[in-house]
Design a protein around this motif. Sequence first.
Motif, PDB file in Angstrom:
ATOM      1  N   ILE A  41       0.832  -1.208   0.000  1.00  0.00           N
ATOM      2  CA  ILE A  41       0.000   0.000   0.000  1.00  0.00           C
ATOM      3  C   ILE A  41       0.863   1.252   0.000  1.00  0.00           C
ATOM      4  CG2 ILE A  41      -1.613   1.337   1.415  1.00  0.00           C
ATOM      5  CD1 ILE A  41      -2.841  -1.381   2.249  1.00  0.00           C
ATOM      6  N   THR A  42       1.921   1.227   0.825  1.00  0.00           N
ATOM      7  CA  THR A  42       2.813   2.386   0.908  1.00  0.00           C
ATOM      8  C   THR A  42       3.549   2.632  -0.404  1.00  0.00           C
ATOM      9  OG1 THR A  42       3.134   2.039   3.280  1.00  0.00           O
ATOM     10  CG2 THR A  42       4.789   3.356   2.133  1.00  0.00           C
ATOM     11  N   PHE A  96      -9.395   7.965   0.351  1.00  0.00           N
ATOM     12  CA  PHE A  96      -8.332   6.972   0.484  1.00  0.00           C
ATOM     13  C   PHE A  96      -8.643   5.988   1.604  1.00  0.00           C
ATOM     14  CE2 PHE A  96      -4.147   5.453   1.907  1.00  0.00           C
ATOM     15  CZ  PHE A  96      -3.641   4.975   0.703  1.00  0.00           C
ATOM     16  N   ARG A  97      -9.176   6.508   2.736  1.00  0.00           N
ATOM     17  CA  ARG A  97      -9.523   5.619   3.843  1.00  0.00           C
ATOM     18  C   ARG A  97     -10.611   4.628   3.437  1.00  0.00           C
ATOM     19  NH1 ARG A  97      -9.084  10.246   7.368  1.00  0.00           N
ATOM     20  NH2 ARG A  97     -11.337  10.384   7.494  1.00  0.00           N
ATOM     21  N   LEU A 128      -0.300   7.115  -5.588  1.00  0.00           N
ATOM     22  CA  LEU A 128      -1.294   7.492  -6.598  1.00  0.00           C
ATOM     23  C   LEU A 128      -2.260   8.550  -6.067  1.00  0.00           C
ATOM     24  CD1 LEU A 128      -2.169   3.922  -7.946  1.00  0.00           C
ATOM     25  CD2 LEU A 128      -0.516   5.552  -8.873  1.00  0.00           C
ATOM     26  N   TYR A 129      -2.172   8.872  -4.766  1.00  0.00           N
ATOM     27  CA  TYR A 129      -3.107   9.811  -4.154  1.00  0.00           C
ATOM     28  C   TYR A 129      -2.350  10.952  -3.482  1.00  0.00           C
ATOM     29  CZ  TYR A 129      -6.517   6.154  -4.983  1.00  0.00           C
ATOM     30  OH  TYR A 129      -7.313   5.213  -5.588  1.00  0.00           O
ATOM     31  N   LEU A 130      -2.866  12.146  -3.660  1.00  0.00           N
ATOM     32  CA  LEU A 130      -2.226  13.315  -3.070  1.00  0.00           C
ATOM     33  C   LEU A 130      -2.435  13.382  -1.573  1.00  0.00           C
ATOM     34  CD1 LEU A 130      -3.154  16.029  -5.752  1.00  0.00           C
ATOM     35  CD2 LEU A 130      -0.961  14.842  -5.447  1.00  0.00           C
ATOM     36  N   ASP A 131      -3.597  12.942  -1.123  1.00  0.00           N
ATOM     37  CA  ASP A 131      -3.938  13.040   0.302  1.00  0.00           C
ATOM     38  C   ASP A 131      -4.332  11.674   0.838  1.00  0.00           C
ATOM     39  OD1 ASP A 131      -4.669  13.740   2.821  1.00  0.00           O
ATOM     40  OD2 ASP A 131      -6.426  14.929   2.251  1.00  0.00           O
ATOM     41  N   THR A 132      -3.400  11.021   1.509  1.00  0.00           N
ATOM     42  CA  THR A 132      -3.689   9.689   2.061  1.00  0.00           C
ATOM     43  C   THR A 132      -4.482   9.769   3.362  1.00  0.00           C
ATOM     44  OG1 THR A 132      -1.511   9.681   3.131  1.00  0.00           O
ATOM     45  CG2 THR A 132      -1.688   8.605   0.979  1.00  0.00           C
TER      46      THR A 132
END
Length: 250
Positions: free
Chosen positions: A195-196, A211-212, A202-206
Amino acid sequence: MVKSEGGVEDMSPDVTDEDLLTLEELTKRTGLTVRTVRFYTARGLVPPPIRRGRSGYYTAIHVARIELVLELQSHGFTLSAIERYVAGIPEEATPEDISLARTMLAPWQSDLPVEMDHQTLETRAGRKLDDDDIATLQALGVLRLRGEVYLVASNQLAIGVRLLELGFPREVAVAAAAVYSEHGRQMAEELSQVITDKLAPLYLDTDSEHFREILERLKPLSVGGLVSAYEAAMARAARVPPRVRRTSAG
């Protein structure tokens, strides 16, 4: 961490300023209101905040325990059932330990451990249980001791008792438990690394809700994949006689 005179945990040496979250940051991370965080703390579901002067701060342990409580709620468990489950988690459990417990809460799990004294346990088991029987059931994960009572996975008790009747040896249960623990932890660490390395970039804001939610949707599929892989491996192993496996290994 240790308790201060006011009953609030002081910061341990391994917690740095970068690890600390304010109450506002904690609510943003978990999606809870301030009132709910304080309610969880009052009920013992979440540890008290760490005191730094007059301010209270939170760490990854608080986040992990809140996420576990929310997970249990999503399975439809009552507050009292959640309290029993959380009470069985060791105080020294790390965020990784708590995350692993949360990950292994299968979507089809139907109940949580039930508190029983020895007499009730024997009544439910339908037989006398000596110290060796208890140790075997504990190694099998059917029960664990908390003070003077047992926390029993009631939907697994009949299976464990039947294994006792079949003469299942305790040393095998202990060895199997060690395998589950080691490979469960390894799986969680490797999936976290995937995942890391592959998903998070691929996402700006994890920390975003989007994303959650992806992680939440992924979790039951991961557990299902683990169960399927285990069943397939066990089926393959059953088709190979033990003598052949020993010869090949040698």
